[in-house]
Design a protein around this motif. Structure first.
Motif, PDB file in Angstrom:
ATOM      1  N   ASP A  74     168.467  37.947  10.806  1.00 56.69           N
ATOM      2  CA  ASP A  74     167.961  39.315  10.770  1.00 56.69           C
ATOM      3  C   ASP A  74     169.096  40.269  10.423  1.00 56.69           C
ATOM      4  OD1 ASP A  74     168.707  40.737  13.761  1.00 56.69           O
ATOM      5  OD2 ASP A  74     168.869  38.560  13.576  1.00 56.69           O
ATOM      6  N   ALA A  75     168.728  41.456   9.931  1.00 59.25           N
ATOM      7  CA  ALA A  75     169.722  42.415   9.446  1.00 59.25           C
ATOM      8  C   ALA A  75     170.638  42.893  10.553  1.00 59.25           C
ATOM      9  CB  ALA A  75     169.014  43.599   8.799  1.00 59.25           C
ATOM     10  N   ARG A  76     170.153  42.949  11.778  1.00 56.74           N
ATOM     11  CA  ARG A  76     170.941  43.523  12.872  1.00 56.74           C
ATOM     12  C   ARG A  76     172.225  42.740  13.140  1.00 56.74           C
ATOM     13  NH1 ARG A  76     171.064  42.834  18.359  1.00 56.74           N
ATOM     14  NH2 ARG A  76     169.473  41.203  18.194  1.00 56.74           N
ATOM     15  N   ARG A  77     172.166  41.417  12.958  1.00 57.65           N
ATOM     16  CA  ARG A  77     173.357  40.596  13.229  1.00 57.65           C
ATOM     17  C   ARG A  77     173.747  39.770  12.002  1.00 57.65           C
ATOM     18  NH1 ARG A  77     173.476  37.272  18.523  1.00 57.65           N
ATOM     19  NH2 ARG A  77     175.693  37.721  18.241  1.00 57.65           N
ATOM     20  N   ARG A  78     173.397  40.252  10.826  1.00 54.34           N
ATOM     21  CA  ARG A  78     173.668  39.498   9.605  1.00 54.34           C
ATOM     22  C   ARG A  78     175.166  39.281   9.398  1.00 54.34           C
ATOM     23  NH1 ARG A  78     171.045  42.489   5.703  1.00 54.34           N
ATOM     24  NH2 ARG A  78     169.118  41.369   6.155  1.00 54.34           N
ATOM     25  N   GLY A  79     175.963  40.293   9.688  1.00 57.28           N
ATOM     26  CA  GLY A  79     177.407  40.150   9.508  1.00 57.28           C
ATOM     27  C   GLY A  79     177.989  39.045  10.359  1.00 57.28           C
ATOM     28  N   PHE A  80     177.519  38.940  11.602  1.00 56.46           N
ATOM     29  CA  PHE A  80     178.016  37.896  12.507  1.00 56.46           C
ATOM     30  C   PHE A  80     177.602  36.512  12.030  1.00 56.46           C
ATOM     31  CE2 PHE A  80     176.980  35.145  16.190  1.00 56.46           C
ATOM     32  CZ  PHE A  80     178.270  34.926  16.665  1.00 56.46           C
ATOM     33  N   TRP A  81     176.296  36.321  11.795  1.00 52.83           N
ATOM     34  CA  TRP A  81     175.831  34.990  11.418  1.00 52.83           C
ATOM     35  C   TRP A  81     176.366  34.566  10.045  1.00 52.83           C
ATOM     36  CZ3 TRP A  81     174.544  32.135  15.168  1.00 52.83           C
ATOM     37  CH2 TRP A  81     173.810  32.620  16.250  1.00 52.83           C
ATOM     38  N   ALA A  82     176.417  35.491   9.093  1.00 54.19           N
ATOM     39  CA  ALA A  82     176.899  35.138   7.753  1.00 54.19           C
ATOM     40  C   ALA A  82     178.389  34.867   7.736  1.00 54.19           C
ATOM     41  CB  ALA A  82     176.561  36.255   6.771  1.00 54.19           C
ATOM     42  N   SER A  83     179.104  35.327   8.764  1.00 55.37           N
ATOM     43  CA  SER A  83     180.549  35.068   8.803  1.00 55.37           C
ATOM     44  C   SER A  83     180.867  33.624   9.187  1.00 55.37           C
ATOM     45  CB  SER A  83     181.232  36.025   9.787  1.00 55.37           C
ATOM     46  OG  SER A  83     180.906  35.701  11.133  1.00 55.37           O
ATOM     47  N   TRP A  84     179.903  32.925   9.794  1.00 54.47           N
ATOM     48  CA  TRP A  84     180.179  31.547  10.210  1.00 54.47           C
ATOM     49  C   TRP A  84     180.446  30.596   9.049  1.00 54.47           C
ATOM     50  CZ3 TRP A  84     181.784  29.670  14.641  1.00 54.47           C
ATOM     51  CH2 TRP A  84     181.608  30.442  15.794  1.00 54.47           C
ATOM     52  N   PRO A  85     179.672  30.651   7.946  1.00 55.12           N
ATOM     53  CA  PRO A  85     180.080  29.820   6.802  1.00 55.12           C
ATOM     54  C   PRO A  85     181.482  30.161   6.303  1.00 55.12           C
ATOM     55  CG  PRO A  85     177.828  30.575   6.516  1.00 55.12           C
ATOM     56  CD  PRO A  85     178.374  31.317   7.702  1.00 55.12           C
ATOM     57  N   GLN A  86     181.900  31.419   6.498  1.00 57.49           N
ATOM     58  CA  GLN A  86     183.253  31.815   6.100  1.00 57.49           C
ATOM     59  C   GLN A  86     184.310  31.091   6.922  1.00 57.49           C
ATOM     60  OE1 GLN A  86     182.446  33.133   3.286  1.00 57.49           O
ATOM     61  NE2 GLN A  86     183.415  35.142   3.420  1.00 57.49           N
ATOM     62  N   THR A  87     183.965  30.720   8.160  1.00 60.23           N
ATOM     63  CA  THR A  87     184.936  29.985   8.969  1.00 60.23           C
ATOM     64  C   THR A  87     185.162  28.581   8.423  1.00 60.23           C
ATOM     65  OG1 THR A  87     183.281  29.112  10.529  1.00 60.23           O
ATOM     66  CG2 THR A  87     184.256  31.265  11.040  1.00 60.23           C
ATOM     67  N   GLY A  88     184.326  28.160   7.465  1.00 65.52           N
ATOM     68  CA  GLY A  88     184.556  26.873   6.823  1.00 65.52           C
ATOM     69  C   GLY A  88     185.887  26.824   6.097  1.00 65.52           C
TER      70      GLY A  88
END
Length: 461
Positions: free
Chosen positions: A149-163
């Motif tokens: 959801d848009a409210r926490r998109r930055g948090f969840w989308a950052s997890w693939p970045q931790t790859g």
């Protein structure tokens, strides 16, 4: 309508999707970074013998840079089919290509065995790696961005970045362990092959998890709408995603490319070039330099989700600008700390650098995803990110090594990173904030714009 009206998946489902993206990107980045570390440590001797040590390193970094040249091609191909066929299918293909190329490098004969054919084959396999990674990043971050959801998109989308730091951590950890337990002769003879062959096992695990997730619901909705438009208007022809991106989002592509400059250049200077600088100019052992990057990568992994969550609260642009300004200010202290030769100072230099890098890298996934409509999002985000890598990450270790060889000093290298920071500050400074954008509303706006464009093309006013 997709994002606005479709309920987000339950937490367990979203976590599985995040895990699938994270594990896949970790393996892809493990493969990619493993090559960079090996280029700095052993490839100069195994594939480019007879050269001056720094010249050999330059040549091995040149093959390293070749992989970046293939990334825009991967972005175009994977972006096109990812926007037409879906994210999941292309992510499976990218993982197979990357893992296969990395495994093959582990079996590759060296210059001593087959002569000049060895660096040629090494370069071909590096091209395959770059092509695969060019398609991996966009699909992985979009799969999460479009599920959450848009409210926490930055948090969840950052997890693939931790790859990226996870892959760096894994690659550096394996190399550090092998250099600790093997003699230099054993590592140079056969030990360096083990991390590359290990990729085959990791890919099997990644495929098993990645095949278990569903396609993005936002993409399914956009695809259904496109099919409905085709059925309603038999003469309508959907534009290629690339054409749509260049027509409606060329400014966003340029912003994404500019935003990548400081992030990409600083990362490869901090994690790849440091293995050259610390061992040749600061007199630090190879094991010490690897351990410093290993510790810093663990911290990097931990702070990325925190920066992503902060971008949900204050916006993508403020967090990104903190990283861009900070990395520029940190470059002179970074090299001064390394020059002391102390292990603690080396850890501090790399860790602070990667924490500041994380402020740019964490919000990047959501930031770029929110710039483009669904049926052109894979292409737009991938093109913006990967075309920049040719000018940024690709030549960064090469330029830094050449500057060190010419000047024998870190000052020109620090100024090089600072110049990249200024470019990123300008790009992000002129960008619009995207934190509150609704993906469904973007699709509706894109459809209206496309209809208007078709009307103009047909000569109807």
């Amino acid at each position: 309508m997709a994002s606005g009206t479709t309920a987000p998946p339950p937490p367990a489902s979203l976590k599985r999707i995040v895990a699938a993206s994270l594990i896949g990107t970790t393996i892809e980045w493990y493969d990619f970074f493993l090559y960079g570390s090996a280029a700095a440590l052993v490839f100069n001797k195994l594939f480019f013998p007879g050269s001056d040590p720094l010249v050999g390193t330059l040549l091995s970094f040149l093959t390293y840079a070749v992989g970046f040249a293939a990334r825009p091609i991967g972005a175009l191909v994977f972006g096109h089919y990812g926007d037409r066929l879906g994210r999941k299918k292309l992510l499976v293909l990218s993982l197979l290509l990357m893992g296969g190329a990395t495994f093959a490098i582990g079996l590759l004969p060296t210059h001593a065995t087959i002569g000049t054919a060895a660096p040629v084959l090494l370069t071909v396999l590096r091209l395959v790696q770059g092509f695969a990674l060019g398609g991996e990043w966009g699909g992985a971050v979009l799969l999460v961005s479009e599920h959450g959801d848009a409210r926490r998109r930055g948090f969840w989308a950052s997890w693939p970045q931790t790859g990226a730091p996870a892959g760096q951590l894994l690659a550096t950890g394996v190399l550090s362990f092998l250099t600790a337990v093997l003699s230099d002769a054993a590592f140079g003879s056969w030990g360096w092959r083990i991390p590359f062959l290990l990729s085959g096992v990791l890919v099997m695990v990644g495929l098993w998890i990645r095949l278990s997730v569903d396609e993005s619901p936002v993409f399914k909705e956009a695809l259904a709408q496109a099919e409905a438009r085709k059925a309603a208007d038999a003469g309508a022809v959907e534009k290629m995603p690339l054409v749509a991106v260049l027509r409606h989002h060329w400014r966003d592509v340029l912003i994404a490319m500019g935003a990548r400059m400081a992030e990409n250049i600083s990362y490869y200077v901090i994690t790849a070039f440091i293995l050259v600088y610390a061992t040749t100019s600061a007199g630090v052992s190879r094991q010490t330099a690897l351990n410093a990057v290993l510790i810093a990568s663990a911290v990097h992994f931990a702070v990325i989700p925190a920066w992503g969550a902060l971008s949900d609260r204050v916006g993508r642009r403020p967090v990104y600008l903190v990283g861009a300004v900070g990395i520029g200010l940190w470059m002179f202290p970074f090299f001064s700390l390394i020059d002391t030769g102390g292990f603690g100072n080396l850890i501090l230099a790399v860790t602070v650098g990667l924490v500041l890098h994380g402020a740019m890298y964490a919000p990047q996934a959501a930031f770029f995803s929110e710039m483009f409509a669904t049926r052109m999002r894979y292409s737009g985000a991938s093109i913006g990110a990967q075309f920049a890598s040719v000018a940024a990450g690709a030549p960064a270790p090469l330029i830094a090594t050449a500057l060190l060889a010419d000047y024998g000093d870190s000052t020109p290298i620090a100024l090089y990173v600072i110049a990249a920071s200024l470019l990123t500050i300008v790009a992000v400074g002129v960008a619009k904030e995207t934190r509150h954008r609704d993906l469904a509303e973007m699709d509706t706006a894109a459809e209206v714009a496309d209809r208007s464009a078709r009307t103009e093309d047909a000569g109807v006013v």
